[in-house]
Design a protein around this motif. Structure first.
Motif, PDB file in Angstrom:
ATOM      1  N   ILE A 117       0.838  -1.194   0.000  1.00  0.00           N
ATOM      2  CA  ILE A 117       0.000   0.000   0.000  1.00  0.00           C
ATOM      3  C   ILE A 117       0.871   1.241   0.000  1.00  0.00           C
ATOM      4  O   ILE A 117       1.712   1.427   0.889  1.00  0.00           O
ATOM      5  N   ARG A 118       0.689   2.097  -1.005  1.00  0.00           N
ATOM      6  CA  ARG A 118       1.463   3.323  -1.091  1.00  0.00           C
ATOM      7  C   ARG A 118       1.185   4.201   0.106  1.00  0.00           C
ATOM      8  O   ARG A 118       0.018   4.427   0.475  1.00  0.00           O
ATOM      9  N   ALA A 119       2.253   4.716   0.722  1.00  0.00           N
ATOM     10  CA  ALA A 119       2.104   5.449   1.980  1.00  0.00           C
ATOM     11  C   ALA A 119       3.150   6.545   2.090  1.00  0.00           C
ATOM     12  O   ALA A 119       4.234   6.469   1.504  1.00  0.00           O
ATOM     13  N   GLU A 120       2.810   7.558   2.858  1.00  0.00           N
ATOM     14  CA  GLU A 120       3.774   8.569   3.282  1.00  0.00           C
ATOM     15  C   GLU A 120       4.265   8.166   4.663  1.00  0.00           C
ATOM     16  O   GLU A 120       3.457   7.946   5.580  1.00  0.00           O
ATOM     17  N   ILE A 121       5.587   8.081   4.811  1.00  0.00           N
ATOM     18  CA  ILE A 121       6.179   7.539   6.041  1.00  0.00           C
ATOM     19  C   ILE A 121       7.136   8.582   6.603  1.00  0.00           C
ATOM     20  O   ILE A 121       8.122   8.948   5.957  1.00  0.00           O
ATOM     21  N   HIS A 122       6.821   9.058   7.812  1.00  0.00           N
ATOM     22  CA  HIS A 122       7.618  10.115   8.423  1.00  0.00           C
ATOM     23  C   HIS A 122       7.715   9.871   9.930  1.00  0.00           C
ATOM     24  O   HIS A 122       6.819   9.259  10.526  1.00  0.00           O
TER      25      HIS A 122
END
Length: 402
Positions: free
Chosen positions: A346-351
């Protein structure tokens, strides 16, 4: 045919993927390549006792008591040594990297001296014997083994090989990866698409994955949906000495998906077709005359995700490069539903959050045609087959893209 699990897919791809044969390259062209043979030192470095500072080559016994005065008898510069010896009460002006003259055992830094009108120097501070001298062989000696096979020639390794007087290096040959994009709907970037056409982009992203992982991309262009044209392109890949053939699109089950049929007609032995993964179910792998064939899905996101997960380790293995997927632990930034029988990415923004923990927040739209979402994402949340629903804040595994 049942869907092949991701782990078995990767195992089959890499089952016999060994580094390719070595080739000889001039050291100036070997950057980024992988050593196939050890690198030996062909001379000693430094080849002589050398000054580590700008100053004066002296005898330490002459400056035990300071201040004292020494006569300057000459100069030693890098590439131009002072030929004579240094006797008691004498000094030689010396520069960094220059050979230390015979008789001198110490280099006095120039800041601790005063130059007098008659050309001599007044020494203001004593210095310990041996200071500021790089002894011959400090870095390496002739015959030393400096670099082992498997080392990537990064800037330091490449410079070391050159400093040891290696003009030619034996490196693993870069795998040649031919890329064929298929479909009547595709036109090249910069062209004007017709009313039913789109711009071809998968080949460019796949070529960059190949380059990053040590391969050489051979873009064979766009091939229309005619089986004889696809067969011709396959033949071109073989004739150009490709180690891997990557096809983009046309490997599914539709009436116009002709890649699989063309490959079979050319004699490909199919290993597997369709895997238990999302995105990227219609992934194909086979062998054709020693050529590894990887058929990627046509949807842009599916193609690139499969490229990261499967093509990258295959190219790395043939190039002799270590491959370590950047998989980390993160906390979910949103609730996740239960998963089906396919492993989901699943495409995600990871911060990082305020506590320094990674938080992976899935993007709202996951359609496999959306390149904008993939470019926005810097990682993929991995959801294993039949995973239970998960709540925000729970731990998960993420595959970092950048």
């Amino acid at each position: 045919m049942s869907l092949l699990p991701v782990e078995e897919t990767l195992a089959r791809l890499l089952a016999d993927a060994e580094p390719l044969a070595a080739e000889r390259l001039p050291v100036a062209q070997a950057g980024g390549r992988v050593l196939a043979q050890p690198v030996e030192a062909y001379h000693t470095q430094p080849p002589f006792d050398a000054s580590a500072m700008d100053g004066y080559a002296i005898r330490a016994d002459d400056v035990i008591i300071t201040p004292t005065q020494l006569k300057v008898i000459g100069e030693s510069a890098a590439g131009r040594r002072f030929a004579g010896p240094v006797a008691a009460g004498e000094a030689v002006r010396i520069f960094t990297g220059a050979p230390v003259p015979a008789g001198a055992d110490t280099v006095l830094i120039q800041e601790n001296t005063e130059r007098l009108a008659d050309g001599s120097i007044r020494v203001l501070q004593a210095v310990a014997k041996g200071r500021n001298i790089r002894r011959a062989g400090l870095d390496f000696g002739k015959g030393d083994m400096l670099l082992e096979p498997g080392r990537i020639l990064d800037p330091a390794a490449l410079s070391l090989a050159a400093a040891a007087n290696n003009a030619v290096l034996h490196v693993v040959r870069r795998p040649k990866v031919a890329i064929i994009a298929t479909g009547d709907e595709l036109v090249a970037p910069g062209e004007t698409p017709g009313p039913d056409q789109i711009i071809s982009s998968n080949n460019l992203g796949i070529a960059e994955i190949i380059r990053i992982h040590g391969g050489e991309a051979l873009d064979l262009g766009i091939v229309d949906d005619r089986i004889e044209h696809i067969e011709t392109a396959i033949g071109a890949a073989i004739n150009r000495g490709a180690d891997i053939l990557v096809t983009s699109g046309g490997a599914s089950v539709g009436d116009h998906d002709l890649v699989h049929a063309a490959l079979i007609r050319r004699g490909m032995a199919l290993d597997f077709w369709k895997i238990a993964m999302r995105p990227g179910k219609p992934l194909m792998f086979g062998r054709l005359q020693g050529l590894r064939v990887l058929g990627l899905p046509g949807n842009p996101v599916s193609s690139l995700v499969c490229g990261h997960l499967f093509l990258a380790p295959l190219v790395s293995a043939l190039a002799g490069r270590p491959y370590r997927p950047d998989i980390r632990t993160a906390r979910l930034g949103a609730d996740m539903p239960a998963n089906d029988q396919r492993r989901d990415h699943i495409r995600a923004e990871i911060h990082p959050n305020d506590q320094g923990e990674l938080v992976a927040t899935p993007l709202p739209l996951q359609d496999s045609s959306m390149l904008s979402a993939l470019a926005r994402a810097n990682g993929l949340i991995i959801r294993e087959p039949h995973a239970e629903p998960a709540r925000a804040g729970e731990l998960c595994q993420v595959f970092m893209l950048r």
